[in-house]
Design a protein around this motif. Structure first.
Motif, PDB file in Angstrom:
ATOM      1  N   TYR A 209     -37.063 -55.128  -1.764  1.00  0.00           N
ATOM      2  CA  TYR A 209     -36.401 -55.032  -3.067  1.00  0.00           C
ATOM      3  C   TYR A 209     -37.218 -54.209  -4.059  1.00  0.00           C
ATOM      4  N   LEU A 210     -38.536 -54.233  -3.935  1.00  0.00           N
ATOM      5  CA  LEU A 210     -39.357 -53.396  -4.799  1.00  0.00           C
ATOM      6  C   LEU A 210     -39.096 -51.921  -4.538  1.00  0.00           C
ATOM      7  N   GLU A 211     -38.786 -51.606  -3.277  1.00  0.00           N
ATOM      8  CA  GLU A 211     -38.484 -50.224  -2.914  1.00  0.00           C
ATOM      9  C   GLU A 211     -37.071 -49.832  -3.325  1.00  0.00           C
ATOM     10  N   HIS A 212     -36.123 -50.755  -3.106  1.00  0.00           N
ATOM     11  CA  HIS A 212     -34.730 -50.412  -3.371  1.00  0.00           C
ATOM     12  C   HIS A 212     -33.858 -51.659  -3.301  1.00  0.00           C
ATOM     13  N   VAL A 213     -33.050 -51.882  -4.323  1.00  0.00           N
ATOM     14  CA  VAL A 213     -32.041 -52.938  -4.299  1.00  0.00           C
ATOM     15  C   VAL A 213     -30.690 -52.260  -4.078  1.00  0.00           C
ATOM     16  N   PRO A 214     -30.017 -52.547  -2.957  1.00  0.00           N
ATOM     17  CA  PRO A 214     -28.796 -51.810  -2.606  1.00  0.00           C
ATOM     18  C   PRO A 214     -27.558 -52.303  -3.352  1.00  0.00           C
ATOM     19  N   LEU A 215     -27.411 -51.876  -4.593  1.00  0.00           N
ATOM     20  CA  LEU A 215     -26.243 -52.240  -5.393  1.00  0.00           C
ATOM     21  C   LEU A 215     -24.981 -51.686  -4.738  1.00  0.00           C
ATOM     22  N   ILE A 216     -23.964 -52.528  -4.583  1.00  0.00           N
ATOM     23  CA  ILE A 216     -22.680 -52.091  -4.043  1.00  0.00           C
ATOM     24  C   ILE A 216     -21.959 -51.256  -5.097  1.00  0.00           C
ATOM     25  N   ASP A 217     -21.404 -50.138  -4.665  1.00  0.00           N
ATOM     26  CA  ASP A 217     -20.732 -49.237  -5.602  1.00  0.00           C
ATOM     27  C   ASP A 217     -19.670 -49.974  -6.413  1.00  0.00           C
ATOM     28  N   GLY A 218     -19.772 -49.864  -7.717  1.00  0.00           N
ATOM     29  CA  GLY A 218     -18.780 -50.444  -8.612  1.00  0.00           C
ATOM     30  C   GLY A 218     -18.999 -51.900  -8.950  1.00  0.00           C
ATOM     31  N   ALA A 219     -19.927 -52.575  -8.269  1.00  0.00           N
ATOM     32  CA  ALA A 219     -20.099 -54.011  -8.482  1.00  0.00           C
ATOM     33  C   ALA A 219     -20.549 -54.328  -9.898  1.00  0.00           C
ATOM     34  N   ASP A 220     -21.484 -53.554 -10.440  1.00  0.00           N
ATOM     35  CA  ASP A 220     -21.963 -53.839 -11.792  1.00  0.00           C
ATOM     36  C   ASP A 220     -20.852 -53.653 -12.817  1.00  0.00           C
ATOM     37  N   ARG A 221     -20.017 -52.628 -12.631  1.00  0.00           N
ATOM     38  CA  ARG A 221     -18.888 -52.406 -13.543  1.00  0.00           C
ATOM     39  C   ARG A 221     -17.912 -53.578 -13.507  1.00  0.00           C
ATOM     40  N   VAL A 222     -17.597 -54.064 -12.299  1.00  0.00           N
ATOM     41  CA  VAL A 222     -16.664 -55.183 -12.154  1.00  0.00           C
ATOM     42  C   VAL A 222     -17.237 -56.446 -12.790  1.00  0.00           C
ATOM     43  N   VAL A 223     -18.498 -56.712 -12.528  1.00  0.00           N
ATOM     44  CA  VAL A 223     -19.126 -57.904 -13.092  1.00  0.00           C
ATOM     45  C   VAL A 223     -19.058 -57.868 -14.613  1.00  0.00           C
ATOM     46  N   ARG A 224     -19.367 -56.734 -15.213  1.00  0.00           N
ATOM     47  CA  ARG A 224     -19.349 -56.644 -16.675  1.00  0.00           C
ATOM     48  C   ARG A 224     -17.925 -56.729 -17.228  1.00  0.00           C
ATOM     49  N   GLU A 225     -16.961 -56.163 -16.529  1.00  0.00           N
ATOM     50  CA  GLU A 225     -15.576 -56.268 -16.987  1.00  0.00           C
ATOM     51  C   GLU A 225     -15.117 -57.724 -16.991  1.00  0.00           C
ATOM     52  N   LEU A 226     -15.428 -58.452 -15.921  1.00  0.00           N
ATOM     53  CA  LEU A 226     -15.020 -59.854 -15.849  1.00  0.00           C
ATOM     54  C   LEU A 226     -15.800 -60.702 -16.855  1.00  0.00           C
ATOM     55  N   ALA A 227     -17.061 -60.354 -17.082  1.00  0.00           N
ATOM     56  CA  ALA A 227     -17.883 -61.106 -18.032  1.00  0.00           C
ATOM     57  C   ALA A 227     -17.362 -60.968 -19.458  1.00  0.00           C
ATOM     58  N   ALA A 228     -16.636 -59.901 -19.736  1.00  0.00           N
ATOM     59  CA  ALA A 228     -16.051 -59.727 -21.068  1.00  0.00           C
ATOM     60  C   ALA A 228     -14.866 -60.663 -21.284  1.00  0.00           C
ATOM     61  N   ASN A 229     -14.416 -61.308 -20.208  1.00  0.00           N
ATOM     62  CA  ASN A 229     -13.236 -62.160 -20.286  1.00  0.00           C
ATOM     63  C   ASN A 229     -13.493 -63.630 -19.977  1.00  0.00           C
TER      64      ASN A 229
ATOM     65  N   LEU B 239     -31.051 -59.085  -9.883  1.00  0.00           N
ATOM     66  CA  LEU B 239     -30.368 -58.967 -11.166  1.00  0.00           C
ATOM     67  C   LEU B 239     -31.135 -58.058 -12.120  1.00  0.00           C
ATOM     68  N   ARG B 240     -32.451 -58.145 -12.086  1.00  0.00           N
ATOM     69  CA  ARG B 240     -33.253 -57.275 -12.947  1.00  0.00           C
ATOM     70  C   ARG B 240     -33.060 -55.812 -12.558  1.00  0.00           C
ATOM     71  N   ALA B 241     -33.067 -55.541 -11.241  1.00  0.00           N
ATOM     72  CA  ALA B 241     -32.942 -54.161 -10.773  1.00  0.00           C
ATOM     73  C   ALA B 241     -31.560 -53.578 -11.038  1.00  0.00           C
ATOM     74  N   THR B 242     -30.533 -54.431 -11.049  1.00  0.00           N
ATOM     75  CA  THR B 242     -29.172 -53.950 -11.265  1.00  0.00           C
ATOM     76  C   THR B 242     -28.735 -54.033 -12.722  1.00  0.00           C
ATOM     77  N   GLY B 243     -29.613 -54.537 -13.584  1.00  0.00           N
ATOM     78  CA  GLY B 243     -29.306 -54.621 -15.001  1.00  0.00           C
ATOM     79  C   GLY B 243     -28.299 -55.692 -15.358  1.00  0.00           C
ATOM     80  N   LEU B 244     -28.193 -56.732 -14.522  1.00  0.00           N
ATOM     81  CA  LEU B 244     -27.177 -57.762 -14.732  1.00  0.00           C
ATOM     82  C   LEU B 244     -27.746 -59.120 -15.144  1.00  0.00           C
ATOM     83  N   THR B 245     -29.020 -59.165 -15.448  1.00  0.00           N
ATOM     84  CA  THR B 245     -29.644 -60.447 -15.791  1.00  0.00           C
ATOM     85  C   THR B 245     -28.945 -61.133 -16.949  1.00  0.00           C
TER      86      THR B 245
END
Length: 217
Positions: free
Chosen positions: A76-96, A114-120
Motif C-alpha cells: 500500500y505504501l507503493e500503490h493503493v489500487p483505487l477502482i476507477d470511479g469509486a471515489d466519485r461514487v462514494v462522494r456522490e452518495l455521501a452527499a445524500n 482511505l488516506r491514499a484515496t482521499g476518502l478519510t
C-alpha cells in the motif's frame, strides 16, 4: 450507506491473493483451489488461523497475521489500487446519506487505503471485522456499523463485491447492491440475496439507490 472496502473501493483482492499465495508457498503450506473464495470476508484472526491450521503454514496464526499484514502495508505504501470511479461514487452518495465502512481489512490497512484515496473524511463510521466477534459471512460488522450510524439495518444499503460480504450484509438485514469482481464471481445463492447487481461501481448513482429504497417513488 455502508460500503465494503476491498473489491468495492480498492481493487485489492488480487493483491491479497498474491501476497497470501506467496506466503503459503514460502512457509510450507499448500494453497487450495477454493482458498481465495473461502478467505474473502474472513477477519484477520480467521484467515490467519486458516492459513496456519488448514493450509499447513509453519507459523502461528499470530505470526501469519503480522507478517502478511506487514507485506500488505508495504504494498500500500507503493500503490493503493483505487477502482476507477469509486471515489466519485462514494462522494456522490455521501452527499445524500450518512456513510459507514464495514471491511475485513485490518484497521491499519483501512486507514492507509482511505488516506491514499482521499476518502478519510467521507465515512462517519469505519469498522474492521477484527473489531467484532465474527467476520463475514456473519452479520456482526454490518450490525455494528448500522448501530454506530444510529440507523436500523433495514434502513441501510450495503455495497459489496464478494459472496461472503453479500451474505453478511443480507444477514444483518440491509439491502445489498453487489458489484462482483470479474475474477471472483458471486455464488448463485449470494447473487440471489442481492437486491441489485451492477457490473461496476462507476455505474452506481444516487438515483439508482433512491429507486432501490423507494421503488414506488
Amino acid at each position: 450507506m455502508i460500503f465494503d472496502l476491498d473489491g468495492v473501493i480498492v481493487d485489492s483482492e488480487p493483491v491479497w491473493e498474491e501476497v497470501r499465495r506467496r506466503y503459503v508457498a514460502e512457509h510450507g503450506g499448500a494453497w487450495q483451489p477454493d482458498s481465495q473464495r473461502r478467505l474473502m470476508g474472513m477477519s484477520t484472526g480467521e484467515w490467519a488461523s486458516y492459513l496456519s491450521a488448514e493450509l499447513g503454514v509453519d507459523r502461528s496464526p499470530e505470526q501469519v497475521a503480522t507478517e502478511v499484514v506487514d507485506e500488505m502495508a508495504r504494498r500500500y505504501l507503493e500503490h493503493v489500487p483505487l477502482i476507477d470511479g469509486a471515489d466519485r461514487v462514494v462522494r456522490e452518495l455521501a452527499a445524500n446519506w450518512p456513510m459507514g465502512l464495514a471491511s475485513s481489512s485490518p484497521a491499519r490497512l483501512i486507514e492507509a487505503a482511505l488516506r491514499a484515496t482521499g476518502l478519510t473524511d467521507v465515512f462517519a463510521v469505519t469498522l474492521s471485522t477484527e473489531q467484532v466477534a465474527r467476520g463475514k459471512p456473519s452479520p456482526d460488522v454490518y450490525l455494528q456499523v448500522a448501530e454506530r450510524l444510529g440507523m436500523a439495518p433495514e434502513r441501510c444499503v450495503a455495497i459489496e463485491d464478494s459472496s461472503n460480504g453479500v451474505r453478511s450484509a443480507s444477514a444483518a438485514g440491509t439491502r445489498v447492491v453487489a458489484v462482483p469482481h470479474a475474477s471472483y464471481p458471486l455464488d448463485p445463492d449470494a447473487e440471489r440475496l442481492a437486491a441489485l447487481v451492477v457490473p461496476s461501481i462507476g455505474e452506481l448513482t444516487a438515483g439508482t439507490v433512491r429507486e432501490l429504497v423507494t421503488p414506488n417513488g
